[in-house]
Scaffold this motif. Structure first.
Motif, PDB file in Angstrom:
ATOM      1  N   UNK A 338       0.835  -1.124  -0.087  1.00 15.31           N
ATOM      2  CA  UNK A 338       0.042   0.047  -0.080  1.00 15.31           C
ATOM      3  C   UNK A 338       0.764   1.286   0.114  1.00 15.31           C
ATOM      4  N   UNK A 339       1.666   1.194   0.692  1.00 12.30           N
ATOM      5  CA  UNK A 339       2.670   2.465   0.895  1.00 12.30           C
ATOM      6  C   UNK A 339       3.501   2.978  -0.431  1.00 12.30           C
ATOM      7  N   UNK A 340       3.619   2.172  -1.351  1.00 15.63           N
ATOM      8  CA  UNK A 340       4.359   2.561  -2.532  1.00 15.63           C
ATOM      9  C   UNK A 340       3.629   3.713  -3.288  1.00 15.63           C
ATOM     10  N   UNK A 341       2.407   3.856  -3.091  1.00 15.24           N
ATOM     11  CA  UNK A 341       1.671   5.016  -3.482  1.00 15.24           C
ATOM     12  C   UNK A 341       2.069   6.102  -3.020  1.00 15.24           C
ATOM     13  N   UNK A 342       2.764   6.272  -1.858  1.00 13.33           N
ATOM     14  CA  UNK A 342       3.201   7.469  -1.261  1.00 13.33           C
ATOM     15  C   UNK A 342       4.952   7.708  -1.348  1.00 13.33           C
ATOM     16  N   UNK A 343       5.417   6.461  -1.856  1.00 17.75           N
ATOM     17  CA  UNK A 343       7.018   6.693  -1.892  1.00 17.75           C
ATOM     18  C   UNK A 343       7.317   6.363  -3.369  1.00 17.75           C
ATOM     19  N   UNK A 344       6.254   6.346  -4.525  1.00 15.55           N
ATOM     20  CA  UNK A 344       6.529   6.091  -5.833  1.00 15.55           C
ATOM     21  C   UNK A 344       6.800   7.425  -6.430  1.00 15.55           C
ATOM     22  N   UNK A 345       6.886   7.446  -7.894  1.00 12.56           N
ATOM     23  CA  UNK A 345       7.157   8.812  -8.561  1.00 12.56           C
ATOM     24  C   UNK A 345       5.820   9.619  -8.588  1.00 12.56           C
ATOM     25  N   UNK A 346       4.732   9.188  -8.533  1.00  9.40           N
ATOM     26  CA  UNK A 346       3.355  10.044  -8.532  1.00  9.40           C
ATOM     27  C   UNK A 346       2.822  10.340  -7.253  1.00  9.40           C
TER      28      UNK A 346
END
Length: 546
Positions: A338-346
């Motif tokens: 879930x957290x890669x929404x907040x740590x990804x490029x967008x």
């Protein structure tokens, strides 16, 4: 054991078994008229389904109706055209998320149906966006594929957002209803009542409504299933990646909400009641500025991350974790990271990923402080160490970015989703099925981010803006078809069982089984992954405490 792969042409959903025409026999683009409770509307046939866009489900909340409970739509004579989406609800701009011009006149529904005859299950979808952004008309939520393949009546809609939708102040009390809070949540309840009154006109069964939502929509779908005023309308619940509202992280306390609206009125040179007369743009800009400083520097201590529904004793009787678990069948879905929404490029909150231990501790402390204002470096180091140990034992990456991503996802999504499932399994009277969506995003995105489910649920991963992140090959189309079939089966039978999935039992305390969909095994039922990571959050009594 995972189901065996099949050729793409062999995958057939429930819609393949329907014998009646998907719409009244007519050419694509033909006009289709139905009668709703407020008057006749004309939609059109498109891509094998009947589509009605921009149907009013409530009166425009303008002027004296700003901050008022939604009123039934004004009846009209003749036939109202329903072929264009309404404007999105007025909302503030969010980084990395372009927002089209919004309007307060936005309380409209969109209906996608295989036919206007029959009595199909109805799926009401509540969009996400942190209670401050989004719209039912966004391309990701085009209901055409879900309605056609699933043989469902699919309803999307807009609701009030941000300062206009979620807050509380007694000076804004509606004299007719006595409500003074959570106008967006009230809109959602009004939409459900509208669906109950009008589903039959669109070929739907008003006694067979499944409420589904993602992110903020997943949280409010859960809340609606607990409200006595609308609970009789809801047959089933699909809650995808919810972050249940809890002060101080994702909600204002009632007193902080009062303080915020009073400060807003002072800043704009009016009274709280006078906020009804302030231009929407000025109101939204001032609200944004009120929460622009770092959380520790604001005039209120809650609403540190998102500002969702506020406990008012009526529209939200209490936080979800203090209320009984829903008494309807539940399909609970989360993504694997879930957290890669907040740590990804967008990311909607772009921050540089930590590169070493010192930066990791600092980043983790900032995450923890959103819900625990007193979080210090010691707690951050303990959190990072616990996740690093769990990653090592599970054979998962332990670099700073990966750990930070897992901590984001666990703190605000996965920990509470799994623990809510545990509680339902212990105390609930209905089955809960758990799913982890694990289809990986394409570089430079990584993992399976929050909201990665929507393009596959609606089959809109094929659109260029989503295909670039998630792919659109045979594997992705097969995955979308299976996801649609699974949701359609649940919406029809209360059990997400299809011929293309392995045996999938309900979640139980002694057997926390989860369907992992889209991972290396495509569809596997296994013990819920990464449970060891949750031990840290349990040990520190992370909110919400269950």
């Amino acid at each position: 054991m995972a189901s065996q792969p099949q050729a793409a042409g062999e995958w057939r959903g429930a819609a393949a078994l329907v014998t009646e025409p998907p719409c009244p026999p007519a050419a694509t683009g033909s006009r289709i008229v139905v009668r709703t409770s407020a008057g006749q509307v004309a939609g059109e046939r498109a891509a094998g389904v009947c589509v009605f866009r921009g149907i009013p489900y409530a009166r425009p909340p303008l002027g004296p109706l700003r901050f008022a409970s939604p009123r039934p739509p004004e009846p009209w004579s003749g036939v109202r055209e329903a072929v264009r989406f309404s404007p999105v609800s007025f909302q503030a701009a969010i980084p990395n998320r372009p927002v089209p011009p919004g309007s307060e006149d936005s309380l409209y529904a969109n209906v996608f149906t295989p036919a206007t005859t029959g009595s199909r299950p109805v799926l009401v979808y509540i969009h996400g966006g942190g209670w401050q952004a989004g719209a039912g008309s966004m391309p990701a939520y085009d209901g055409t594929r879900l309605a056609e393949r699933g043989d469902l009546v699919v309803v999307t809609f807009n609701y009030r957002l941000g300062v206009l939708g979620f807050g509380l102040h007694e000076d804004l009390t509606d004299p007719e209803t006595g409500h003074a809070a959570n106008w967006g949540l009230q809109d959602q309840a009004a939409l459900l009542r509208w669906v109950g009154d009008n589903a039959a006109a669109f070929g739907g069964n008003p006694d067979d409504i499944t409420v589904c939502g993602t992110s903020a929509g997943g949280a409010t779908a859960w809340q609606l299933s607990l409200l006595p005023g609308v609970r009789p309308l809801i047959r089933r619940l699909i809650s995808i990646s919810p972050s249940h509202t809890t002060a101080p992280g994702t909600a204002l306390t009632p007193q902080d909400s009062r303080t915020a609206y009073a400060a807003l009125a002072h800043r704009l040179g009016t009274t709280v009641a006078g906020l009804r007369e302030v231009p929407a743009g000025a109101l939204t800009d001032a609200w944004t500025q009120l929460f622009a400083p770092p959380p520790g520097d604001r005039i209120v201590s809650s609403g540190r991350w998102y500002r969702g529904p506020v406990v008012d004793g009526r529209t939200m009787p209490a936080p979800d974790h203090l209320l009984p678990t829903p008494d309807v069948p539940v399909l609970s879905v989360h993504t694997s990271t879930e957290g890669s929404f907040y740590t990804g490029p967008a990311s909607p909150e772009p921050l540089p990923a930590p590169r070493d231990e010192a930066e990791l501790v600092r980043a983790v402390r900032e995450v923890l402080s959103l819900a625990e204002p007193d979080a210090d470096d010691a707690l951050a180091r303990a959190c990072a160490a616990a996740h690093r140990s769990a990653a090592r034992e599970a054979g998962l990456p332990g670099d700073p970015r990966s750990l930070w991503t897992e901590i984001w996802g666990d703190a605000f999504f996965r920990h509470q989703i799994v623990r809510f499932a545990d509680r339902h399994a212990r105390a609930g009277r209905t089955p809960l099925y758990a799913m982890e969506f694990a289809h990986p995003a394409l570089p430079p995105h990584f993992g399976t981010p929050h909201e990665a489910t929507s393009p596959f649920l609606f089959g809109t991963h094929r659109l260029p803006q989503f295909a670039a992140a998630f792919g659109d090959g045979p594997a992705e189309r097969r995955l979308s078809d299976v996801f649609v079939d699974t949701v359609a089966a649940f919406a029809r039978t209360s059990a997400p069982h299809t011929a293309h999935l392995p045996e999938w039992p309900p979640y139980t305390p002694d057997r926390p089984s989860t369907l992992v969909l889209g991972g290396p095994g495509f569809a596997e039922v296994t013990r819920t992954p990464k449970l060891a990571q949750l031990d840290f959050w349990d040990a520190v009594g992370w909110s919400p405490r269950l």
